[in-house]
Design a protein around this motif. Structure first.
Motif, PDB file in Angstrom:
ATOM      1  N   MET A   1     -24.648 -11.466  -9.602  1.00 37.60           N
ATOM      2  CA  MET A   1     -25.740  -9.844  -9.634  1.00 37.60           C
ATOM      3  C   MET A   1     -25.406  -8.338  -9.911  1.00 37.60           C
ATOM      4  SD  MET A   1     -25.243 -10.573  -5.345  1.00 37.60           S
ATOM      5  CE  MET A   1     -24.095 -10.129  -5.035  1.00 37.60           C
ATOM      6  N   ASN A   2     -26.469  -8.049  -9.973  1.00 33.70           N
ATOM      7  CA  ASN A   2     -26.665  -6.403 -10.853  1.00 33.70           C
ATOM      8  C   ASN A   2     -26.678  -5.634  -9.547  1.00 33.70           C
ATOM      9  OD1 ASN A   2     -26.202  -4.603 -12.338  1.00 33.70           O
ATOM     10  ND2 ASN A   2     -27.773  -5.049 -13.939  1.00 33.70           N
ATOM     11  N   LEU A   3     -26.277  -5.311  -8.994  1.00 35.52           N
ATOM     12  CA  LEU A   3     -26.302  -4.319  -7.385  1.00 35.52           C
ATOM     13  C   LEU A   3     -26.334  -3.033  -8.108  1.00 35.52           C
ATOM     14  CD1 LEU A   3     -24.920  -6.142  -4.994  1.00 35.52           C
ATOM     15  CD2 LEU A   3     -27.600  -5.962  -5.939  1.00 35.52           C
ATOM     16  N   ARG A   4     -27.124  -1.682  -7.970  1.00 33.66           N
ATOM     17  CA  ARG A   4     -26.804  -0.159  -8.193  1.00 33.66           C
ATOM     18  C   ARG A   4     -27.257   0.880  -7.049  1.00 33.66           C
ATOM     19  NH1 ARG A   4     -31.378   1.980  -9.693  1.00 33.66           N
ATOM     20  NH2 ARG A   4     -33.115   1.016  -9.525  1.00 33.66           N
ATOM     21  N   PRO A   5     -26.555   0.953  -6.770  1.00 39.72           N
ATOM     22  CA  PRO A   5     -27.146   2.250  -5.149  1.00 39.72           C
ATOM     23  C   PRO A   5     -28.147   2.879  -5.882  1.00 39.72           C
ATOM     24  CG  PRO A   5     -24.950   2.949  -6.804  1.00 39.72           C
ATOM     25  CD  PRO A   5     -25.313   2.035  -7.835  1.00 39.72           C
ATOM     26  N   ALA A   6     -29.746   3.012  -5.592  1.00 46.54           N
ATOM     27  CA  ALA A   6     -31.137   3.216  -5.768  1.00 46.54           C
ATOM     28  C   ALA A   6     -31.512   4.299  -4.135  1.00 46.54           C
ATOM     29  CB  ALA A   6     -31.526   2.171  -5.588  1.00 46.54           C
ATOM     30  N   VAL A   7     -30.787   4.471  -3.073  1.00 53.91           N
ATOM     31  CA  VAL A   7     -31.077   5.124  -2.075  1.00 53.91           C
ATOM     32  C   VAL A   7     -30.425   6.192  -0.726  1.00 53.91           C
ATOM     33  CG1 VAL A   7     -32.715   4.797   0.486  1.00 53.91           C
ATOM     34  CG2 VAL A   7     -33.579   3.685  -1.996  1.00 53.91           C
ATOM     35  N   VAL A   8     -30.578   6.623  -0.525  1.00 53.33           N
ATOM     36  CA  VAL A   8     -29.007   6.874  -0.075  1.00 53.33           C
ATOM     37  C   VAL A   8     -30.757   7.920   1.552  1.00 53.33           C
ATOM     38  CG1 VAL A   8     -28.138   9.495   0.941  1.00 53.33           C
ATOM     39  CG2 VAL A   8     -27.915   8.047  -1.043  1.00 53.33           C
ATOM     40  N   GLU A   9     -30.785   7.379   2.116  1.00 51.92           N
ATOM     41  CA  GLU A   9     -31.193   7.198   3.813  1.00 51.92           C
ATOM     42  C   GLU A   9     -30.191   8.292   4.716  1.00 51.92           C
ATOM     43  OE1 GLU A   9     -33.441   4.748   7.351  1.00 51.92           O
ATOM     44  OE2 GLU A   9     -31.134   4.231   6.827  1.00 51.92           O
ATOM     45  N   LEU A  10     -31.559   9.062   5.866  1.00 51.99           N
ATOM     46  CA  LEU A  10     -30.897  10.213   6.538  1.00 51.99           C
ATOM     47  C   LEU A  10     -32.180   9.603   7.498  1.00 51.99           C
ATOM     48  CD1 LEU A  10     -30.296  13.301   4.222  1.00 51.99           C
ATOM     49  CD2 LEU A  10     -28.329  11.635   5.323  1.00 51.99           C
ATOM     50  N   VAL A  11     -31.679   9.341   9.100  1.00 42.68           N
ATOM     51  CA  VAL A  11     -32.356   9.150  10.081  1.00 42.68           C
ATOM     52  C   VAL A  11     -32.174  10.924  10.550  1.00 42.68           C
ATOM     53  CG1 VAL A  11     -32.061   8.184  12.739  1.00 42.68           C
ATOM     54  CG2 VAL A  11     -31.411   6.915  10.270  1.00 42.68           C
ATOM     55  N   VAL A  12     -34.107  11.277  10.430  1.00 38.20           N
ATOM     56  CA  VAL A  12     -34.050  12.415  11.437  1.00 38.20           C
ATOM     57  C   VAL A  12     -34.993  12.335  12.884  1.00 38.20           C
ATOM     58  CG1 VAL A  12     -34.143  12.934   9.135  1.00 38.20           C
ATOM     59  CG2 VAL A  12     -35.918  12.458  10.408  1.00 38.20           C
ATOM     60  N   SER A  13     -34.669  13.213  13.223  1.00 37.10           N
ATOM     61  CA  SER A  13     -34.570  13.822  15.110  1.00 37.10           C
ATOM     62  C   SER A  13     -36.106  14.281  14.609  1.00 37.10           C
ATOM     63  CB  SER A  13     -34.190  13.860  15.647  1.00 37.10           C
ATOM     64  OG  SER A  13     -33.497  15.295  15.309  1.00 37.10           O
ATOM     65  N   ASP A  14     -35.856  15.696  13.524  1.00 30.29           N
ATOM     66  CA  ASP A  14     -37.316  16.302  13.502  1.00 30.29           C
ATOM     67  C   ASP A  14     -38.355  16.627  12.443  1.00 30.29           C
ATOM     68  OD1 ASP A  14     -39.112  17.688  13.309  1.00 30.29           O
ATOM     69  OD2 ASP A  14     -38.855  19.643  14.830  1.00 30.29           O
ATOM     70  N   MET A  15     -38.827  15.330  11.569  1.00 27.69           N
ATOM     71  CA  MET A  15     -38.935  15.897  10.320  1.00 27.69           C
ATOM     72  C   MET A  15     -39.876  16.892   9.628  1.00 27.69           C
ATOM     73  SD  MET A  15     -39.375  13.358   7.661  1.00 27.69           S
ATOM     74  CE  MET A  15     -40.041  11.558   7.984  1.00 27.69           C
ATOM     75  N   ALA A  16     -40.193  17.587  10.210  1.00 28.04           N
ATOM     76  CA  ALA A  16     -40.635  19.380   9.677  1.00 28.04           C
ATOM     77  C   ALA A  16     -39.702  19.486   9.518  1.00 28.04           C
ATOM     78  CB  ALA A  16     -42.072  19.086  10.838  1.00 28.04           C
ATOM     79  N   ALA A  17     -38.534  19.719  10.157  1.00 28.52           N
ATOM     80  CA  ALA A  17     -37.744  20.474  10.288  1.00 28.52           C
ATOM     81  C   ALA A  17     -36.840  20.369   9.119  1.00 28.52           C
ATOM     82  CB  ALA A  17     -37.347  20.458  11.851  1.00 28.52           C
ATOM     83  N   THR A  18     -36.503  18.834   9.137  1.00 27.62           N
ATOM     84  CA  THR A  18     -35.367  18.357   8.088  1.00 27.62           C
ATOM     85  C   THR A  18     -36.308  18.860   7.279  1.00 27.62           C
ATOM     86  OG1 THR A  18     -34.686  16.890  10.072  1.00 27.62           O
ATOM     87  CG2 THR A  18     -34.357  16.256   6.872  1.00 27.62           C
TER      88      THR A  18
END
Length: 131
Positions: A1-18
Motif C-alpha cells: 500500500m502507498n497511502l498518503r494524507p490527502a484531505v483534512v475535514e472539518l464538520v461545521v454547523s454554519d457553512m457561511a460563517a465558517t
C-alpha cells in the motif's frame, strides 16, 4: 500500500460563517460555496474539506458533536512576520471571531496567537521571531 494524507475535514454547523472566517485567513473559497453542504479547498498537496453536520448524518446517523471542553485538532496558519500575527489577530477578533490566546512570544522562537473558528476549532497564527 502507498497511502498518503490527502484531505483534512472539518464538520461545521454554519457553512457561511465558517467559510467567511477561512476567507479572512486567505483561503480561496469559491463564491457561492456557502450554500453547498460539502466544500473543498485545494491547499497544494492537501485539501481542506468542510462538511455540514447534516452531510455527516447522511452516512453516520449516530454522529453527534464532540462534548464541550478541550480540542483534539487545530489548524495553523503561518504568517510572514511577527507583526502579521498581530495584524491577523486584530482582523479576526475585530470581525467578531473569538480570540483564545492573544499574541505572545513563545519560548520555541515564534510569535503565536490562537483564535477559534465559528465551531470552536482552534486556529493558530504563527511566525518565526527574528534571531
Amino acid at each position: 500500500m502507498n497511502l498518503r494524507p490527502a484531505v483534512v475535514e472539518l464538520v461545521v454547523s454554519d457553512m457561511a460563517a465558517t467559510l467567511a472566517f477561512y476567507r479572512r485567513l486567505g483561503l480561496a473559497i469559491p463564491p457561492g460555496a456557502e450554500t453547498e453542504p460539502h466544500v473543498e479547498v485545494d491547499l497544494g498537496s492537501l485539501r481542506l474539506a468542510f462538511d455540514t453536520e447534516a452531510v455527516i448524518r447522511t452516512f453516520d446517523p449516530a454522529w453527534t458533536p464532540p462534548p464541550a471542553g478541550g480540542h483534539r485538532v487545530a489548524l495553523a496558519f503561518e504568517c510572514a512576520t511577527p507583526d502579521e500575527v498581530d495584524q491577523a489577530w486584530a482582523d479576526l477578533t475585530g470581525a467578531g471571531h473569538k480570540g483564545h490566546l492573544a499574541p505572545w512570544d513563545a519560548v520555541w522562537g515564534m510569535r503565536y496567537a490562537v483564535v477559534h473558528d465559528p465551531d470552536g476549532t482552534p486556529v493558530d497564527l504563527f511566525a518565526a521571531l527574528p534571531k
